[in-house]
Design an enzyme around this catalytic site. Structure first.
Site, mmCIF file in Angstrom:
data_model
loop_
_atom_site.group_PDB
_atom_site.id
_atom_site.type_symbol
_atom_site.label_atom_id
_atom_site.label_comp_id
_atom_site.label_asym_id
_atom_site.label_seq_id
_atom_site.Cartn_x
_atom_site.Cartn_y
_atom_site.Cartn_z
ATOM 1 N N LEU A 70 -15.962 53.559 11.842
ATOM 2 C CA LEU A 70 -14.566 53.826 11.515
ATOM 3 C C LEU A 70 -13.670 53.042 12.466
ATOM 4 C CD1 LEU A 70 -14.813 57.692 10.906
ATOM 5 C CD2 LEU A 70 -15.272 55.799 9.325
ATOM 6 N N ARG B 13 -1.311 55.517 20.806
ATOM 7 C CA ARG B 13 -1.216 55.757 22.244
ATOM 8 C C ARG B 13 -1.525 54.518 23.075
ATOM 9 N NH1 ARG B 13 -4.782 60.677 23.775
ATOM 10 N NH2 ARG B 13 -5.774 60.381 21.740
ATOM 11 N N ALA C 74 -13.596 7.457 47.332
ATOM 12 C CA ALA C 74 -12.559 8.483 47.404
ATOM 13 C C ALA C 74 -11.311 8.021 46.673
ATOM 14 C CB ALA C 74 -12.232 8.799 48.857
#
Length: 429
Positions: free
Chosen positions: A16, A23, A399
């Protein structure tokens, strides 16, 4: 919409899931609210499948199209409850499909994500152990039973009826044994009784719990199975209960992982969803987040402040460190991405070092592409890899290098700069 009917026999399940959940104070269907990253209804469907039930009917109503869309790949039979008139009415809309079903019907709710396969099996065992029983209900003891239907028993402990909160007297409200909303019953007995349900005077709804009293009045036996842990059968009816369910589910996930030999340094400050699998002797450091289907191998190290997203795989001995995010990424054995990096749609080989600040730029605004970093490559700090791109075996990026889309780096090659170019060897004088 109702899908093709299954063949009769065995066990069928009715879930269900039609209510809005007033709420929750939300416009979202209640069963779509998430517990640890998954809609509540998803947990219920999983547990039902895990006990071997494949004939599953889901009753939908409020924003049912959204519920169907969310679970469009689930092999279930959708039944629409056009007007939400209570749980008894919700079950009655499945009567055309199941009133002649030759087997047992399991009824449960889509907002009970904490239910376990063990509890469902025990419920069935209780029902099957007593052939004269027309229905068996799941009950639990709650310190604060507010909002739940109370189970009324006679002096011999036999169930007499279930009374809903809004209909209960003050004395009945003191009863701590409540109806969890799970039923196993004989459809040939129960479905005809649904026509005899009366609307409640206070709200006009038809309560499935009234079936218990109708069965008792006809001399039928109703049994109950008391859940040993009340938390497993709790429904989610408010934001506060949603938070509590999340806490309980996280605790369940943690306990399972610990039982598998995983070390979680600080479970209270670690977020791991149920679909995550982690191998033994792996250590998870605080403030780590793992979401969706993530697989972590043995002897790995993750965190602190790491984020592993859907589709990520860490092979054995891999390491992911602080402020590093992985999405749909494979990190090979003994490879590491320890600092401040993002790897998205990336395949990383074995013994690869991902330098701090590395980014795989996997999205060009229209499509996402993969990055391949092969075994023993070294990615320098601050490198940006613009997918699709491949870094060869043993290759190195300097880098701050930016490796452009389609600029594949050869095995053993070193590239530097913006855009990255092969490092030229100095000529010997």
């Amino acid at each position: 919409m109702v899908s093709t009917l299954p063949r009769p026999g065995g066990v069928a399940t009715v879930i269900l899931a039609a209510g809005k959940g007033t709420r929750m104070y939300s416009d979202r269907p209640k069963v779509l609210h998430e517990i640890c990253g998954k809609p509540m209804l998803g947990y219920v469907l999983q547990q039902v499948r895990d006990i071997g039930v494949n004939q599953i009917y889901v009753v939908i109503g409020y924003q049912g199209d959204k519920v169907q869309k969310t679970f469009k790949n689930e092999p279930v039979f959708w039944v629409n409850q056009g007007e939400q008139r209570g749980t008894g009415h919700a079950l009655s809309v499945t009567a055309p499909m199941l009133s002649g079903f030759e087997g047992s019907i399991l009824v449960l709710y889509g907002d009970t994500p904490l239910i376990t396969t063990d509890i469902l099996k025990k419920l069935f065992e209780t029902h099957q152990a007593q052939p004269e029983t027309a229905a068996t209900i799941l009950t639990c003891q709650l310190d604060n039973p507010f909002g739940y239907g109370r189970v009324l028993r006679d002096d011999h402990g036999q169930i007499q009826t279930v009374i809903e909160e809004v209909e209960a007297t003050d004395d009945q409200k003191k009863i701590k044994e409540v109806n969890a909303g799970f039923y196993v019953f004989d459809p040939g007995i129960v479905y005809p009784l649904l026509k005899e349900l009366k609307p409640q005077p206070k709200n006009g709804e038809y309560y499935l719990t009234d079936i218990v009293g109708l069965l008792i009045n006809r001399g039928k036996r109703v049994a109950g199975y008391l859940a040993p842990e009340p938390g497993v059968c709790l429904g989610i009816n408010s934001p506060a209960e949603l938070i509590n369910a999340n806490r309980l589910m996280r605790q369940r996930v943690t306990e399972h992982l610990l039982s598998q030999g995983v070390t979680i340094i600080d479970p209270a400050n670690t977020y791991i969803e149920p679909d995550v699998t982690i191998g033994r002797d792996t250590v998870i450091y605080p403030f780590t987040v793992m979401r969706g289907k993530v697989t972590v191998g043995k002897n790995c190290s993750v965190g602190p402040f790491s984020h592993l997203r859907e589709g990520t795989v860490l092979e054995d001995y891999a390491r992911v460190g602080n402020f590093t995010e992985l999405k749909k990424t494979l990190l090979g054995e003994h490879s590491k991405a320890n600092h401040l990096s993002y790897l998205g749609d990336t395949v990383v080989g074995e013994e690869v070092n991902i330098g701090a600040g590395t980014i795989t730029a996997n999205y060009d605004g229209k499509s996402k592409y993969q990055t391949f970093i092969e075994d023993r490559a070294s990615i320098g700090s601050g490198t940006i890899l613009i997918a699709p791109v491949k870094i060869g075996k043993g290759a190195t990026t300097g880098a701050g290098a930016v490796v452009s889309k389609g600029q594949h780096v050869k095995d053993g090659e070193t590239v530097v700069g913006i855009p990255a170019e092969p490092l030229k060897k100095k000529k010997k004088k």
